[in-house]
Design an enzyme around this catalytic site. Structure first.
Site, short mmCIF file in Angstrom:
data_model
loop_
_atom_site.label_atom_id
_atom_site.label_comp_id
_atom_site.label_asym_id
_atom_site.label_seq_id
_atom_site.Cartn_x
_atom_site.Cartn_y
_atom_site.Cartn_z
N PRO A 169 0.83 -1.21 0.00
CA PRO A 169 0.00 0.00 0.00
C PRO A 169 0.86 1.26 0.00
CG PRO A 169 -0.03 -1.05 2.16
CD PRO A 169 0.75 -1.95 1.24
N HIS A 170 0.36 2.27 -0.71
CA HIS A 170 1.05 3.56 -0.75
C HIS A 170 0.06 4.59 -1.30
CE1 HIS A 170 1.62 1.66 -4.66
NE2 HIS A 170 1.68 2.87 -5.17
N ALA A 171 0.41 5.84 -1.13
CA ALA A 171 -0.39 6.94 -1.66
C ALA A 171 0.53 7.87 -2.43
CB ALA A 171 -1.09 7.68 -0.51
#
Length: 153
Positions: A65-67
């Site tokens: 997960p990352h943004a």
């Protein structure tokens, strides 16, 4: 090299978590403590999951997960959480997830560099299996940073 971003204090091992959101929160804890990301960064990940699904579950047992950098990335960094019992991310093809690697990059260029380094790990079947089957912190650390495992070609 991954060890530049994934410090030993950012590698965690847990027996179980109740939900995929808890897994992300726990994986993010070291980066939050180091002020590499803000709480908004986590909210951006949760929003993306709600809108797009678990696109960041890359392979059986593995989530990254990352943004976007502007959504709360303050420093480059990685954290890793190994969940012994695994957790569902609602990814039919790749659940349960055992390894969550949370990525924080302050720019698109850094994001690409970090993804490139991680791709080297993920494409090495031996190292990936070592990572997915590790049950101790030392085994996790070896899977991501042991230079003797680096291929020479």
């Amino acid at each position: 090299m991954l060890s530049n971003w994934l410090q030993p204090e950012n590698i965690q091992l847990t027996e179980s978590v109740g939900h995929w959101q808890e897994a992300i929160r726990q994986a993010a804890a070291p980066l939050l403590a180091q002020q590499a990301i803000t709480p908004d960064y986590l909210e951006a990940i949760f929003r993306s999951h709600a809108q797009l699904g678990p696109y960041y579950v890359l392979a059986p047992g593995l989530a990254m997960p990352h943004a976007r950098p502007e959504e709360g990335a303050l420093k480059n960094g990685l954290s890793l959480l190994r969940i012994n019992q695994g957790v569902s991310f609602d990814s039919a093809e790749n659940d349960p997830v055992y390894v969550v690697i949370l990525l924080s990059a302050v720019s698109g260029e850094e994001h690409i560099r970090m993804i490139g380094e991680l791709a080297g790990l993920f494409s090495d079947d031996f190292r990936l299996q070592q990572l997915l089957s590790a049950t101790t912190l030392s085994a996790l650390t070896a899977a991501v940073s042991d230079p003797s495992l680096e291929k020479t070609s």
